[in-house]
Design a protein around this motif. Structure first.
Motif, PDB file in Angstrom:
ATOM      1  N   PRO A  71      -5.824  13.621   1.740  1.00 17.94           N
ATOM      2  CA  PRO A  71      -7.102  14.072   1.188  1.00 17.94           C
ATOM      3  C   PRO A  71      -8.322  13.457   1.865  1.00 17.94           C
ATOM      4  O   PRO A  71      -9.390  14.057   1.865  1.00 17.94           O
ATOM      5  N   ALA A  72      -8.202  12.283   2.455  1.00 15.86           N
ATOM      6  CA  ALA A  72      -9.357  11.660   3.109  1.00 15.86           C
ATOM      7  C   ALA A  72      -9.877  12.524   4.249  1.00 15.86           C
ATOM      8  O   ALA A  72     -11.094  12.610   4.474  1.00 15.86           O
ATOM      9  N   TRP A  73      -8.954  13.181   4.968  1.00 12.37           N
ATOM     10  CA  TRP A  73      -9.384  14.038   6.078  1.00 12.37           C
ATOM     11  C   TRP A  73     -10.164  15.234   5.556  1.00 12.37           C
ATOM     12  O   TRP A  73     -11.163  15.644   6.166  1.00 12.37           O
ATOM     13  N   ALA A  74      -9.744  15.825   4.451  1.00 13.55           N
ATOM     14  CA  ALA A  74     -10.468  16.965   3.881  1.00 13.55           C
ATOM     15  C   ALA A  74     -11.872  16.542   3.461  1.00 13.55           C
ATOM     16  O   ALA A  74     -12.846  17.269   3.688  1.00 13.55           O
ATOM     17  N   GLU A  75     -11.992  15.361   2.852  1.00 18.47           N
ATOM     18  CA  GLU A  75     -13.306  14.846   2.460  1.00 18.47           C
ATOM     19  C   GLU A  75     -14.179  14.606   3.685  1.00 18.47           C
ATOM     20  O   GLU A  75     -15.371  14.934   3.683  1.00 18.47           O
ATOM     21  N   ASP A 116       0.850  -1.192   0.000  1.00 19.96           N
ATOM     22  CA  ASP A 116       0.000   0.000   0.000  1.00 19.96           C
ATOM     23  C   ASP A 116       0.886   1.242   0.000  1.00 19.96           C
ATOM     24  O   ASP A 116       1.778   1.370   0.842  1.00 19.96           O
ATOM     25  N   PRO A 117       0.677   2.172  -0.925  1.00 21.18           N
ATOM     26  CA  PRO A 117       1.533   3.365  -0.995  1.00 21.18           C
ATOM     27  C   PRO A 117       1.474   4.224   0.276  1.00 21.18           C
ATOM     28  O   PRO A 117       2.413   4.959   0.567  1.00 21.18           O
ATOM     29  N   ARG A 118       0.394   4.108   1.057  1.00 15.07           N
ATOM     30  CA  ARG A 118       0.307   4.877   2.298  1.00 15.07           C
ATOM     31  C   ARG A 118       1.350   4.421   3.313  1.00 15.07           C
ATOM     32  O   ARG A 118       1.788   5.201   4.157  1.00 15.07           O
ATOM     33  N   TYR A 119       1.783   3.162   3.214  1.00 14.92           N
ATOM     34  CA  TYR A 119       2.840   2.661   4.098  1.00 14.92           C
ATOM     35  C   TYR A 119       4.150   3.393   3.792  1.00 14.92           C
ATOM     36  O   TYR A 119       4.826   3.883   4.702  1.00 14.92           O
ATOM     37  N   ALA A 144      -2.332  12.936  12.476  1.00 10.64           N
ATOM     38  CA  ALA A 144      -3.098  11.748  12.108  1.00 10.64           C
ATOM     39  C   ALA A 144      -2.914  11.471  10.625  1.00 10.64           C
ATOM     40  O   ALA A 144      -3.109  12.352   9.786  1.00 10.64           O
ATOM     41  N   LEU A 145      -2.518  10.239  10.335  1.00 14.05           N
ATOM     42  CA  LEU A 145      -2.407   9.753   8.962  1.00 14.05           C
ATOM     43  C   LEU A 145      -3.672   8.961   8.650  1.00 14.05           C
ATOM     44  O   LEU A 145      -4.654   9.050   9.380  1.00 14.05           O
TER      45      LEU A 145
END
Length: 186
Positions: A140-144, A23-26, A107-108
């Motif tokens: 971007p998930a936090w902004a959404e 996963d690229p988030r890792y 927070a990620l």
């Protein structure tokens, strides 16, 4: 609880235990740890796997100090190998108090645990902003999610302004430095 550091400031980082390579988030989280360490910050995470491990790995390989805040009741789960100092917590409230002793919180990506840690810090900023460290939400998930909160909950611009939304991991260190200086960018 955590004491403040002699070298650099301590940044608490929340993130999913379930996100792993490829996963690229890792990889992004590992980069976050390295960037923070190179900027002179020490890191505190929950100390386990997933993004907590990735941040710890990045910070440790960049020469940073990594504090793990694992839970004693979670028998059989050991801190990841990148943690250089372990501070065991007896319950979730002790663990959260330790995080709130950090100079800043980040927070990620994550699930319910990350969401609960971030929203508790956010709520504390609304009631006790002089005691609660700045909270930065990365990605971007936090902004959404914030836009959804704005539309569906009883949350106004003042509530939203308590937290800093950081578009990408590459933007984190400058945003963190602004938050710690008390400067607003909104």
């Amino acid at each position: 609880m955590l004491e403040h550091m002699e070298r650099g400031r301590l940044v608490g980082v929340f993130g999913s235990a379930r996100i792993a390579p490829p996963d690229p988030r890792y990889d992004e989280a590992r980069g976050v740890g390295a960037r923070l360490a190179r900027a002179g910050y020490a890191i505190a995470t929950g100390g386990y796997g997933g993004l907590m491990e990735a941040v710890s790995h990045g910070a440790a390989t960049a020469g940073g100090r990594v504090v793990g805040l694992p839970m004693r009741p979670w028998d059989g789960r050991e801190p990841n190998r990148w943690v250089t100092e372990v501070r065991w917590a007896d319950d979730i409230f002790e663990r959260l108090k330790s995080f709130h002793a950090c100079d800043a919180l980040v927070a990620l990506s994550g699930g319910l645990g990350t969401l609960s840690e971030a929203t508790l810090a956010w709520a504390n900023l609304g009631t006790d902003p002089h005691v609660t460290p700045p909270l930065l939400l990365v990605g971007p998930a936090w902004a959404e999610l914030f836009e959804h909160f704005r539309r569906t909950l009883v949350i106004d611009d003042r509530d939203l302004s308590l937290v800093r939304l950081v578009p990408t991991p590459a933007d984190l260190v400058p945003a963190l430095e602004q938050a710690l200086s008390g400067e607003r960018t909104d």
